[in-house]
Design an enzyme around this catalytic site. Structure first.
Site, PDB file in Angstrom:
ATOM      1  N   ASP A 142     -11.636   7.101   4.507  1.00  0.00           N
ATOM      2  CA  ASP A 142     -10.467   6.734   5.333  1.00  0.00           C
ATOM      3  C   ASP A 142     -10.013   5.436   5.526  1.00  0.00           C
ATOM      4  OD1 ASP A 142      -8.712   7.508   6.446  1.00  0.00           O
ATOM      5  OD2 ASP A 142      -9.923   7.716   8.782  1.00  0.00           O
ATOM      6  N   LYS A 155       0.777  -1.142  -0.322  1.00  0.00           N
ATOM      7  CA  LYS A 155      -0.214  -0.212  -0.055  1.00  0.00           C
ATOM      8  C   LYS A 155       0.960   0.980   0.473  1.00  0.00           C
ATOM      9  CE  LYS A 155      -2.459   2.561   3.359  1.00  0.00           C
ATOM     10  NZ  LYS A 155      -3.569   2.844   4.515  1.00  0.00           N
ATOM     11  N   ARG A 193      -7.542  -0.837   1.585  1.00  0.00           N
ATOM     12  CA  ARG A 193      -8.016  -1.647   0.758  1.00  0.00           C
ATOM     13  C   ARG A 193      -8.301  -1.472  -0.150  1.00  0.00           C
ATOM     14  NH1 ARG A 193     -12.425  -2.194   5.694  1.00  0.00           N
ATOM     15  NH2 ARG A 193     -10.601  -1.234   6.595  1.00  0.00           N
ATOM     16  N   ASP A 218       1.513   5.999   5.826  1.00  0.00           N
ATOM     17  CA  ASP A 218       0.843   5.604   5.048  1.00  0.00           C
ATOM     18  C   ASP A 218       1.571   4.636   3.909  1.00  0.00           C
ATOM     19  OD1 ASP A 218      -1.646   3.902   6.369  1.00  0.00           O
ATOM     20  OD2 ASP A 218      -2.695   5.870   4.667  1.00  0.00           O
ATOM     21  N   LYS A 238      -9.744  13.208   8.785  1.00  0.00           N
ATOM     22  CA  LYS A 238      -9.332  12.488  10.402  1.00  0.00           C
ATOM     23  C   LYS A 238      -9.074  13.564  10.727  1.00  0.00           C
ATOM     24  CE  LYS A 238      -5.740   9.257   8.281  1.00  0.00           C
ATOM     25  NZ  LYS A 238      -6.682   7.954   9.241  1.00  0.00           N
ATOM     26  N   ASP A 246      -2.316  10.269   3.364  1.00  0.00           N
ATOM     27  CA  ASP A 246      -3.530  10.426   4.454  1.00  0.00           C
ATOM     28  C   ASP A 246      -4.726  10.738   5.280  1.00  0.00           C
ATOM     29  OD1 ASP A 246      -6.255   8.735   4.258  1.00  0.00           O
ATOM     30  OD2 ASP A 246      -5.103   7.460   5.676  1.00  0.00           O
ATOM     31  N   GLU A 291      -9.602   4.129   3.127  1.00  0.00           N
ATOM     32  CA  GLU A 291      -9.189   3.775   1.504  1.00  0.00           C
ATOM     33  C   GLU A 291      -8.146   2.948   1.075  1.00  0.00           C
ATOM     34  OE1 GLU A 291      -5.646   4.961   3.039  1.00  0.00           O
ATOM     35  OE2 GLU A 291      -7.656   5.238   3.766  1.00  0.00           O
TER      36      GLU A 291
END
Length: 503
Positions: free
Chosen positions: A353, A271, A357, A294, A283, A276, A355
């Site tokens: 949030d 990933k 996956r 991230d 967030k 993010d 995202e």
């Protein structure tokens, strides 16, 4: 800057160094003391060190250290440090790697430029781990420090002293083992560098460019899909996540093919969310700055392939990176949207949030098309995994007994901290949608498990798959073991072990 490493058979106290570190096996202070301690005691003036050893109850346990300034009594050496290694019979590569990392940190703490590490008899068969540990322990991310903040002294040279001229594999010396370990550590440190880089510098395109630099330097094949190619190929979930940012998404495919016929084919997926915000489901401000990390899963792919190029296993290895920036804007994807996927399944968006996956789903579908013997993904995926296991362990899931066995064996060899989690089938119900084939997330309870179940939907006919949720240990607030403060590169050593055991 890479450390200059050398290996010698010599009297340790005759070698000049800012710091000299002795590895010490566990011993009983009330009985016979190790020769290293007695030799240093004689050099410092008999009796003083022995008394200090007893006072501090130093007995060579793995967490023990004893640091002594020489005050000019040992010419050419400013400080002597004893580091406990523990029971000789139980020390393997992970323990040796930790010892070497501690030695490097002892030198850094003393602002040393030169370090001598005295390896006790019996550690010769772990020289590769020594090379890994010394470079991992010396790691610091200082790229953006200037003026007084920039370190004035840096560790430059390390000399290893062996009690025997032969290493554990019978070579005339252990230079090749240590050099290989150092190259593997370069891979882990590259992953750390990328993860530590601020998001204004490391955009998806910049991350792809760094992967390209690594591939070119190591003779690896690489393909990079720009935004138009991502859309053309039907990677709509990567498109959905990345479309809210002016920094367009990228998809990266790095591959290694051995010179001889490959025994197996492995595909790894990372990933790569370079920042993010949470998107429309934004967030809270507290802690958002850490979201530059991230993309640690994708950073691991760059580091892993650098290490693979050094090891040259008889396994075909592919590393995939799904890179995007998750931002809120007038063009961002929304909760309630329905998006197609490369796999063909439609997905209802519940929370923007979640995202990671989504980009992994398209990457896994792409990886499944390569028909691997094993498909592995890693991601800073869920806070739920941190709630379950804390910050020092990652959770992992597998869909077959073969994958469970192989990954468990790789973990034992690497020493990285991961805990197997269950794929609870009853929770699959939470992913059912009234408007699409799947919801992309379930309830808060069991959140790491439902994320894994969602990803499993996109592995196609792949028989052996592992998902590693590295959200906790991908970063650390302090240096511990061979991990650095900040990004750790957690996962690279396990993935490399997995590859080596197969080839």
């Amino acid at each position: 800057m890479a450390l200059s490493l050398s290996i010698r058979s010599a009297q340790p106290l005759e070698l000049e160094a800012d710091v000299t570190v002795f590895g010490v096996w566990a011993f009983d202070p009330s009985k016979k003391l190790p020769d290293a301690i007695k030799d240093v005691d004689r050099a410092l003036g008999e009796g003083g060190l022995l008394a200090l050893v007893k006072k501090e109850e130093f007995s060579g346990k793995p967490d023990q250290s004893l640091s002594i300034p020489t005050l000019g009594r040992v010419p050419g050496i400013n400080r002597i440090v004893f580091l406990g290694l523990g029971d000789r019979a139980s020390v393997k590569d992970p323990e040796t790697r930790t010892f070497a990392a501690r030695a490097a940190r002892a030198a850094l703490g003393d602002r040393a430029k030169s370090l001598v590490v005295v390896l006790p008899e019996g550690i010769e068969k772990h020289l590769r781990a020594v090379g890994e540990g010394i470079e991992l322990g010396a790691y610091r991310f200082t790229k953006h420090l200037t003026g007084d903040r920039r370190p004035k002294e840096v560790l430059e040279t390390v000399t290893f002293v062996l009690s025997s001229k032969k290493s554990g594999d019978g070579k005339a010396d252990g230079k090749k083992d240590i050099a290989l370990g150092q190259k593997i550590a370069f891979g882990v440190n590259l992953a750390r560098d990328l993860s530590n880089e601020p998001a204004n510098i490391l955009t998806p395109a910049a991350l792809a460019n760094e992967a390209q630099k690594m591939a070119k330097a190591n003779g690896l094949k690489i393909e990079i899909f720009d935004y138009k190619e991502i859309q053309k190929r039907g990677m709509a979930l990567i498109d959905a996540v990345g479309r809210g940012s002016v920094n367009e998404p990228r998809f990266v495919h790095i591959s290694y093919t051995p010179a001889k016929k490959a025994k197996k084919k492995f595909v790894f997926v990372g990933k790569g969310i370079t920042f993010d915000t949470g998107g429309i489901s934004i967030k809270p401000a507290q802690g958002m700055g850490e979201m530059k990390h991230d993309m640690s899963g994708a950073a691991n792919m760059v580091g892993l392939m650098a290490a693979v190029a050094a090891v040259k296993p008889h396994v075909e290895v592919h590393a995939l990176m799904a890179c995007a920036e998750n931002m809120p804007s007038g063009n961002a994807y929304r909760p309630g949207d329905v998006w197609p996927s490369l796999d063909g399944k439609s997905v209802e968006i519940i929370n923007t949030d979640a995202e990671g996956r989504l980009v992994l789903a398209d990457a896994l579908a792409y990886g499944a098309q390569l028909e691997p013997d094993l498909l592995v993904d890693n991601a800073t995926l869920t806070g739920a995994c941190i709630v379950a296991l804390g910050n020092t362990y990652s959770g992992w899931y597998a869909n077959s007994e073969d994958a469970i066995r192989d990954f468990s064996d790789a973990l034992k060899a690497s020493g990285e901290q991961m805990w197997r989690m269950p794929l609870i089938e009853e929770l699959r119900e939470q992913l059912k949608s009234d408007t699409a084939d799947l919801k992309h997330m379930g309830d808060r309870s069991g959140g790491s498990i439902t994320a894994a179940l969602f990803l499993r939907e996109f592995i196609g006919k792949t028989k052996n798959w592992v998902h590693a949720d590295i959200a906790g240990p991908a970063t650390s607030d302090r240096a511990t073991g061979w991990n650095a403060k900040g990004a750790t590169g957690h996962g690279v050593l396990t993935f490399l072990s997995l590859i080596e055991k197969a080839g």
